[in-house]
Motif scaffolding. Structure first.
Motif, PDB file in Angstrom:
ATOM      1  N   ARG A 114       0.817  -1.227   0.000  1.00 60.82           N
ATOM      2  CA  ARG A 114       0.000   0.000   0.000  1.00 60.82           C
ATOM      3  C   ARG A 114       0.844   1.267   0.000  1.00 60.82           C
ATOM      4  O   ARG A 114       0.411   2.300  -0.498  1.00 60.82           O
ATOM      5  N   THR A 115       2.067   1.225   0.557  1.00 58.67           N
ATOM      6  CA  THR A 115       2.843   2.456   0.745  1.00 58.67           C
ATOM      7  C   THR A 115       3.761   2.719  -0.452  1.00 58.67           C
ATOM      8  O   THR A 115       4.820   2.086  -0.583  1.00 58.67           O
TER       9      THR A 115
ATOM     10  N   TYR B 290      -3.773 -13.994  13.986  1.00 57.42           N
ATOM     11  CA  TYR B 290      -2.578 -14.175  13.160  1.00 57.42           C
ATOM     12  C   TYR B 290      -2.293 -15.661  12.949  1.00 57.42           C
ATOM     13  O   TYR B 290      -2.058 -16.122  11.825  1.00 57.42           O
TER      14      TYR B 290
ATOM     15  N   THR C 241      12.043  -7.359  11.469  1.00 59.67           N
ATOM     16  CA  THR C 241      11.306  -6.439  10.591  1.00 59.67           C
ATOM     17  C   THR C 241      10.415  -5.548  11.453  1.00 59.67           C
ATOM     18  O   THR C 241      10.324  -5.740  12.669  1.00 59.67           O
TER      19      THR C 241
HETATM   20  N1  LIG Z   1       8.781 -10.742  10.951  1.00 61.27           N
HETATM   21  C1  LIG Z   1       8.581 -11.980  11.395  1.00 61.27           C
HETATM   22  O1  LIG Z   1       9.051 -12.360  12.484  1.00 61.27           O
HETATM   23  C2  LIG Z   1       7.813 -12.961  10.564  1.00 61.27           C
HETATM   24  C3  LIG Z   1       7.928 -14.325  10.885  1.00 61.27           C
HETATM   25  C4  LIG Z   1       7.234 -15.258  10.121  1.00 61.27           C
HETATM   26  C5  LIG Z   1       6.436 -14.827   9.083  1.00 61.27           C
HETATM   27  N2  LIG Z   1       6.326 -13.490   8.800  1.00 61.27           N
HETATM   28  C6  LIG Z   1       5.474 -13.096   7.680  1.00 61.27           C
HETATM   29  O2  LIG Z   1       6.292 -12.482   6.712  1.00 61.27           O
HETATM   30  C7  LIG Z   1       5.490 -11.612   5.914  1.00 61.27           C
HETATM   31  C8  LIG Z   1       6.195 -10.255   5.836  1.00 61.27           C
HETATM   32  O3  LIG Z   1       6.225  -9.695   7.135  1.00 61.27           O
HETATM   33  P1  LIG Z   1       7.397  -8.719   7.615  1.00 61.27           P
HETATM   34  O4  LIG Z   1       7.894  -9.247   8.875  1.00 61.27           O
HETATM   35  O5  LIG Z   1       8.300  -8.446   6.490  1.00 61.27           O
HETATM   36  O6  LIG Z   1       6.511  -7.432   7.996  1.00 61.27           O
HETATM   37  P2  LIG Z   1       6.567  -5.909   7.531  1.00 61.27           P
HETATM   38  O7  LIG Z   1       7.958  -5.401   7.550  1.00 61.27           O
HETATM   39  O8  LIG Z   1       5.524  -5.237   8.331  1.00 61.27           O
HETATM   40  O9  LIG Z   1       6.121  -5.984   5.981  1.00 61.27           O
HETATM   41  C9  LIG Z   1       4.798  -6.315   5.629  1.00 61.27           C
HETATM   42  C10 LIG Z   1       4.567  -5.931   4.189  1.00 61.27           C
HETATM   43  O10 LIG Z   1       3.211  -6.271   3.850  1.00 61.27           O
HETATM   44  C11 LIG Z   1       2.586  -5.121   3.292  1.00 61.27           C
HETATM   45  N3  LIG Z   1       1.157  -5.129   3.545  1.00 61.27           N
HETATM   46  C12 LIG Z   1       0.515  -5.104   4.739  1.00 61.27           C
HETATM   47  N4  LIG Z   1      -0.810  -5.045   4.543  1.00 61.27           N
HETATM   48  C13 LIG Z   1      -1.006  -5.033   3.198  1.00 61.27           C
HETATM   49  C14 LIG Z   1      -2.160  -4.959   2.380  1.00 61.27           C
HETATM   50  N5  LIG Z   1      -3.393  -4.885   2.895  1.00 61.27           N
HETATM   51  N6  LIG Z   1      -1.997  -4.959   1.049  1.00 61.27           N
HETATM   52  C15 LIG Z   1      -0.756  -5.027   0.504  1.00 61.27           C
HETATM   53  N7  LIG Z   1       0.368  -5.090   1.225  1.00 61.27           N
HETATM   54  C16 LIG Z   1       0.233  -5.094   2.562  1.00 61.27           C
HETATM   55  C17 LIG Z   1       3.297  -3.956   3.980  1.00 61.27           C
HETATM   56  O11 LIG Z   1       3.182  -2.755   3.255  1.00 61.27           O
HETATM   57  P3  LIG Z   1       2.031  -1.656   3.487  1.00 61.27           P
HETATM   58  O12 LIG Z   1       1.804  -1.558   4.972  1.00 61.27           O
HETATM   59  O13 LIG Z   1       2.617  -0.452   2.866  1.00 61.27           O
HETATM   60  O14 LIG Z   1       0.845  -2.173   2.744  1.00 61.27           O
HETATM   61  C18 LIG Z   1       4.730  -4.443   3.948  1.00 61.27           C
HETATM   62  O15 LIG Z   1       5.309  -4.205   2.670  1.00 61.27           O
HETATM   63  C19 LIG Z   1       4.128 -11.548   6.592  1.00 61.27           C
HETATM   64  O16 LIG Z   1       3.228 -12.403   5.918  1.00 61.27           O
HETATM   65  C20 LIG Z   1       4.407 -12.081   7.982  1.00 61.27           C
HETATM   66  O17 LIG Z   1       3.273 -12.645   8.557  1.00 61.27           O
HETATM   67  C21 LIG Z   1       6.997 -12.550   9.516  1.00 61.27           C
END
Ligand SMILES: NC(=O)c1ccc[n+]([C@@H]2O[C@H](COP(=O)([O-])OP(=O)(O)OC[C@H]3O[C@@H](n4cnc5c(N)ncnc54)[C@H](OP(=O)(O)O)[C@@H]3O)[C@@H](O)[C@H]2O)c1
Length: 228
Positions: free
Chosen positions: A39-40, A152, A187
């Motif tokens: 979105r951003t 979640y 992240t």
């Molecule tokens: N960090 C962890 O510890 C971890 C562990 C296991 C799995 N994961 C998974 O890894 C994936 C990425 O997470 P991350 O840790 O990289 O988090 P993050 O840094 O918050 O990144 C999340 C990304 O998803 C986008 N997003 C959120 N809502 C959205 C929407 N409605 N439409 C389109 N894009 C959207 C965000 O951009 P905008 O807000 O600009 O839309 C951002 O680019 C997620 O599925 C998360 O559940 C994370």
């Protein structure tokens, strides 16, 4: 130098930051031309500006029209989509008896329905070309329960069920779907988690890049743990 994804194109949802941005950089490093979607706009533009992707498309993964526009723009500029990575996700914390139903719905809409809608947008083209890889970022939360994270965790268990069912539909089609289940990654999302990060986004991205480019076809439906 030739890369394992030379001549291929990829779409990464959630590609504006965190794991998704790292995956976009890794797929680009392997030779793919990549579209990042979130979105951003400013974060997407930064990924493109730094050479981590070729195209930025802003939109919401829970809105079907945005994903149809994403697929059309990607095809017009970069060509048919060979690799789709689901990394868009949000975390809403709260005990079940205190969690706002709107927050529950939003998590399921973004994390799970978003993956379904993005898959629907690109899958017909992959099937027609008999070529494609879909990699979904699930989580260790797809394998256990965590207090104050029911929405979640339900979305991530759902992601595994979705991917394993899709894998059965894809048998013999030339298209594969796989999931990765990382532990805690450093992240913006991890800042909301009570657990300390074990890994950097690049650690997960290297696994996703390998699945997208090199994993044997027989890994269709497989989930890969990534625990650092
Ligand atoms: N960090 C962890 O510890 C971890 C562990 C296991 C799995 N994961 C998974 O890894 C994936 C990425 O997470 P991350 O840790 O990289 O988090 P993050 O840094 O918050 O990144 C999340 C990304 O998803 C986008 N997003 C959120 N809502 C959205 C929407 N409605 N439409 C389109 N894009 C959207 C965000 O951009 P905008 O807000 O600009 O839309 C951002 O680019 C997620 O599925 C998360 O559940 C994370």
């Amino acid at each position: 130098m030739t890369g394992s994804l030379d001549g291929r194109t990829a779409i990464v949802t959630g590609g504006g930051r965190g794991i998704g941005a790292a995956v976009a950089r890794e797929l680009t490093r392997r030779g793919a031309r990549v579209t990042v979607f979130a979105r951003t706009q400013s974060e997407l533009d930064q990924v493109v500006k730094s050479g981590g992707a070729a195209l930025a498309i802003a939109g919401d993964v829970s809105v079907e029209a945005d994903l149809i526009r994403l697929r059309a723009s990607h095809e017009r500029v970069l060509g048919p989509c060979d690799v789709l990575v689901h990394s868009a996700g949000i975390l809403e914390r709260g005990r079940v008896d205190a969690l706002d139903p709107a927050a529950w719905r939003r998590v399921l809409e973004v994390n799970l329905t978003g993956a379904f809608l993005a898959t629907r947008a690109v899958l017909p083209g992959m099937r027609a070309r008999r070529r494609g890889r879909i990699v979904a970022v699930a989580s260790i939360s797809a394998h256990l329960g965590t207090a104050e994270a029911a929405a979640y965790n339900a979305s991530k268990w759902g992601m595994l069920g979705f991917a394993k069912s899709l894998a059965e539909e894809l048998r013999g089609s030339g298209v594969q779907v796989m999931t990765v289940s990382p532990g805690t990654v450093d992240t913006k999302m991890a800042a909301q988690s009570p657990f300390s990060p074990d890994m950097a986004p690049d650690d997960v991205a290297r696994v996703v890049g390998w699945l997208a480019a090199e994993a044997p076809d027989a890994m269709n439906g497989s989930d890969v743990g990534v625990f650092g």
